[in-house]
Every structure is written in structure tokens, then in C-alpha cells.
Scaffold this active site. Sequence first.
Site, mmCIF file in Angstrom:
data_model
loop_
_atom_site.group_PDB
_atom_site.id
_atom_site.type_symbol
_atom_site.label_atom_id
_atom_site.label_comp_id
_atom_site.label_asym_id
_atom_site.label_seq_id
_atom_site.Cartn_x
_atom_site.Cartn_y
_atom_site.Cartn_z
ATOM 1 N N LYS A 258 71.382 52.260 41.229
ATOM 2 C CA LYS A 258 70.411 51.259 41.694
ATOM 3 C C LYS A 258 69.145 51.310 40.844
ATOM 4 O O LYS A 258 68.631 50.285 40.387
ATOM 5 C CB LYS A 258 70.056 51.533 43.166
ATOM 6 C CG LYS A 258 69.094 50.512 43.747
ATOM 7 C CD LYS A 258 68.420 50.989 45.026
ATOM 8 C CE LYS A 258 67.086 51.598 44.721
ATOM 9 N NZ LYS A 258 66.214 51.814 45.873
ATOM 10 N N LEU B 219 62.512 51.820 52.798
ATOM 11 C CA LEU B 219 63.765 51.079 52.944
ATOM 12 C C LEU B 219 64.613 51.208 51.677
ATOM 13 O O LEU B 219 64.126 51.638 50.629
ATOM 14 C CB LEU B 219 63.461 49.600 53.209
ATOM 15 C CG LEU B 219 62.584 49.281 54.418
ATOM 16 C CD1 LEU B 219 62.525 47.782 54.635
ATOM 17 C CD2 LEU B 219 63.089 49.969 55.674
ATOM 18 N N PRO B 220 65.904 50.811 51.750
ATOM 19 C CA PRO B 220 66.784 51.033 50.599
ATOM 20 C C PRO B 220 66.372 50.281 49.321
ATOM 21 O O PRO B 220 66.289 50.887 48.258
ATOM 22 C CB PRO B 220 68.154 50.543 51.093
ATOM 23 C CG PRO B 220 68.085 50.641 52.585
ATOM 24 C CD PRO B 220 66.650 50.364 52.943
ATOM 25 N N LYS C 195 58.045 54.762 38.481
ATOM 26 C CA LYS C 195 59.285 55.268 39.094
ATOM 27 C C LYS C 195 60.510 54.800 38.287
ATOM 28 O O LYS C 195 61.433 55.584 38.026
ATOM 29 C CB LYS C 195 59.358 54.762 40.543
ATOM 30 C CG LYS C 195 60.623 55.098 41.288
ATOM 31 C CD LYS C 195 60.711 56.553 41.677
ATOM 32 C CE LYS C 195 62.037 56.848 42.366
ATOM 33 N NZ LYS C 195 62.287 58.268 42.535
HETATM 34 P P1 NAD Z 1 68.558 55.586 53.516
HETATM 35 O O1 NAD Z 1 69.598 54.541 53.333
HETATM 36 O O2 NAD Z 1 68.957 56.938 54.006
HETATM 37 O O3 NAD Z 1 67.409 55.061 54.519
HETATM 38 C C1 NAD Z 1 66.961 53.753 54.565
HETATM 39 C C2 NAD Z 1 66.769 53.413 56.037
HETATM 40 O O4 NAD Z 1 66.195 52.112 56.144
HETATM 41 C C3 NAD Z 1 68.080 53.370 56.818
HETATM 42 O O5 NAD Z 1 68.014 54.299 57.892
HETATM 43 C C4 NAD Z 1 68.173 51.919 57.305
HETATM 44 O O6 NAD Z 1 68.750 51.783 58.591
HETATM 45 C C5 NAD Z 1 66.718 51.520 57.316
HETATM 46 N N1 NAD Z 1 66.470 50.087 57.269
HETATM 47 C C6 NAD Z 1 66.987 49.151 56.429
HETATM 48 N N2 NAD Z 1 66.486 47.941 56.711
HETATM 49 C C7 NAD Z 1 65.630 48.116 57.755
HETATM 50 C C8 NAD Z 1 64.805 47.239 58.496
HETATM 51 N N3 NAD Z 1 64.742 45.932 58.244
HETATM 52 N N4 NAD Z 1 64.070 47.742 59.493
HETATM 53 C C9 NAD Z 1 64.117 49.063 59.792
HETATM 54 N N5 NAD Z 1 64.879 49.952 59.116
HETATM 55 C C10 NAD Z 1 65.626 49.472 58.111
HETATM 56 O O7 NAD Z 1 67.800 55.701 52.112
HETATM 57 P P2 NAD Z 1 66.848 56.884 51.630
HETATM 58 O O8 NAD Z 1 67.637 57.913 50.898
HETATM 59 O O9 NAD Z 1 65.957 57.267 52.756
HETATM 60 O O10 NAD Z 1 66.005 56.109 50.508
HETATM 61 C C11 NAD Z 1 64.958 55.213 50.855
HETATM 62 C C12 NAD Z 1 64.274 54.783 49.568
HETATM 63 O O11 NAD Z 1 63.770 55.948 48.897
HETATM 64 C C13 NAD Z 1 65.220 54.084 48.573
HETATM 65 O O12 NAD Z 1 64.528 53.026 47.961
HETATM 66 C C14 NAD Z 1 65.548 55.195 47.567
HETATM 67 O O13 NAD Z 1 65.861 54.668 46.280
HETATM 68 C C15 NAD Z 1 64.242 55.971 47.552
HETATM 69 N N6 NAD Z 1 64.381 57.382 47.161
HETATM 70 C C16 NAD Z 1 65.419 58.126 47.636
HETATM 71 C C17 NAD Z 1 65.518 59.465 47.244
HETATM 72 C C18 NAD Z 1 66.653 60.321 47.757
HETATM 73 O O14 NAD Z 1 66.857 61.418 47.213
HETATM 74 N N7 NAD Z 1 67.377 59.905 48.788
HETATM 75 C C19 NAD Z 1 64.574 60.029 46.369
HETATM 76 C C20 NAD Z 1 63.496 59.251 45.936
HETATM 77 C C21 NAD Z 1 63.412 57.909 46.342
#
Ligand code: NAD
Length: 294
Positions: A245, A64-65, A170
Amino acid sequence: MKVAFIGLGNMGLPMALNLLKAGYSVTGFDLVQSQVDVFSAAGGRAEESAASAVGDVDIVISMLPASRHVEGLYLGSDGILANASPTALLVDCSTISPKVAKDVSHAANARGFAMIDAPVSGGTAGAQAATLTFMVGGNVKDFERARPLLEKMGRNIFHAGGNGSGQTVKVCNNMLLGIQMLGTSEALRLGIANGMDPKVLSDIMTKSSGQNWALELYNPCPNVMENVPSSKNYAGGFGVDLMLKDLGLAVENARDLSASTPLGDLAHHLYELHSNAGNGTLDFSSVFNLTKVN
Ligand code: NAD
């Protein structure tokens, strides 16, 4: 082995698809229907809610975010702790505050669940290619139980220590990355102001003591390297707002512990300025433009 995957976003969806490819039975849920549709088309079993997705599985993974989403998903009355089988192992892969990771895992333990924090590094490309690095906090027994599954989504799987320590690693890593990208941009800008070719400058510094990941593999100056966001108008990659973030987590963590992170604080401020100027969705290497000499 049955798995539930909650949060099928930019990272979660390709991770869940890799579990399907590896032959796991995966139930999934996300708030965004288009993401769920891609998951279903690849053979995943879509559910109407997180509560129904986790009812009958051996492992629950969440991606999740931010901290507040993880607290809501696990601790809410229709959340995971209220609905999963207590024999399920809970694995949160989101990047969140180490303190929230500890609090949620303590609440899970109090209800009889085993839980680990397992944030990742490697971006969306690593999620797609199953080459992520996992940094895991929790006890060794739970880490070993999750390892076969994590190996289907990543290449380097590390045990960092007790609950919350995956998130601590992290936060430290991404603070260093954010600072490193700013320092690299500043050095390249100074060379360019002196009339240097940024490619020649980068080649020499890469073989000198200024060598670092941003300079060598993710150069922020356009057209020094192919296939990096800086050479594609800073599209794709790791967004400024995600870096902001993560630096916010570092600053908050340092404040909680009265630790001194002056460069982390400054980096947080600079990425915030850059985001507020309308660059939040660009790749974080676009801070190169913040260090422009006029
Ligand atoms: P994203 O916003 O694309 O995906 C998050 C998903 O969670 C969304 O699809 C949203 O609808 C869903 N969501 C939110 N609340 C929810 C709930 N209660 N129930 C079900 N689904 C729910 O974000 P992302 O890029 O996939 O990143 C996710 C995590 O990974 C974050 O914490 C981010 O910091 C971390 N991260 C991201 C990257 C990157 O390059 N994107 C790299 C490493 C770590």
C-alpha cells in the site's frame, strides 16, 4: 482535555490506550466491536458512531487504513466536519496520499477547523510502548497544540512542514525501507549462494558501507537475529500488504508530480508479486524468499 479516537485497530487501539493511561478522557469508535470492547474495558467511552464520538471534544484523532476511509470519515454527511465542534483540532495519523491529506485539510480549514496530518513510524510495538515517531504536516501553532498529546503516544515528534508534508515524509521513508529490504535480501542471498554463513556476512556488512536498518535491526534471513519476524516464520511485524500500500502511494505520488522513482516502481512490482503469491499477511522481510536462488 477531551479526545475522540476514531479507528481502534492494530495501531489505533494501543495509541488510544496510552492516552487513557496518561489520564485523558477518551471517546472512541471503530467498526469492529471486539476492538471497541478492549477500549471500553480499559476505561474508554465507546460511542455508536464517529458523529456522536466527536460532538463535544477538543481534539479528534483518526487512525484508519487508507485514503478512501479518511475521505469518507471526514467529508461524509455523517462525518467529522459535519459533526465536530469547529474549535476542535483534527489530527489524522493514518498513512494516506499526501494529495488527499492536503485536500481533506483544505476542506477542514474551509469549515473553520484546524487540521494536521501526523502519520507514524514504529509499528505496533512502538504504538504499544508509546515510542512512535510522528511526522507532522500543518502549521506550527496547530503542531504545538497537538504536541503534548502526541508525546503521550510517541518519542520523536517532528514538524515536517505544511499540510501533507507529514505524509510526504512517510511515503519517502517507506519507499526507502521497501527498497532497502529488497537490496539487503539480495545481498544476503548472493553471499549464501557463495557458501557464506549469513550471520558472519551480516556482521561484517553491518560494520561496512552496506550497513542499513534492515540489515542491522530487522535482518530478513531466518535465525541471524533473535526476536525479529524472519526468525518467527515472518509472523507479526509490518505486513507485505501494508508495504505494498505504501509503495503504491509512492508510485502514485511520483506519477502525479512526474518525478522519477524507478527503484520505487520496481519495489512496488516485486512486493505485488510476493503478495499475489499468497504472502500478503506475512511480515515484509519475507521478500527474502522472493530473492531465493534455486
Ligand atoms: P487496522 O486495519 O488494524 O486498523 C484500522 C481500523 O480502522 C480498523 O479497526 C477498522 O475497523 C477501522 N475503521 C475503518 N474505517 C472506519 C470508520 N469509518 N470509522 C471507524 N473505524 C474505521 O490498521 P492499522 O495497522 O491500525 O493501521 C492504521 C494506519 O496506520 C494505516 O494507514 C497504516 O498504513 C498505518 N501504519 C500501520 C503500521 C503497522 O505496523 N500496522 C505502522 C505505521 C503506520
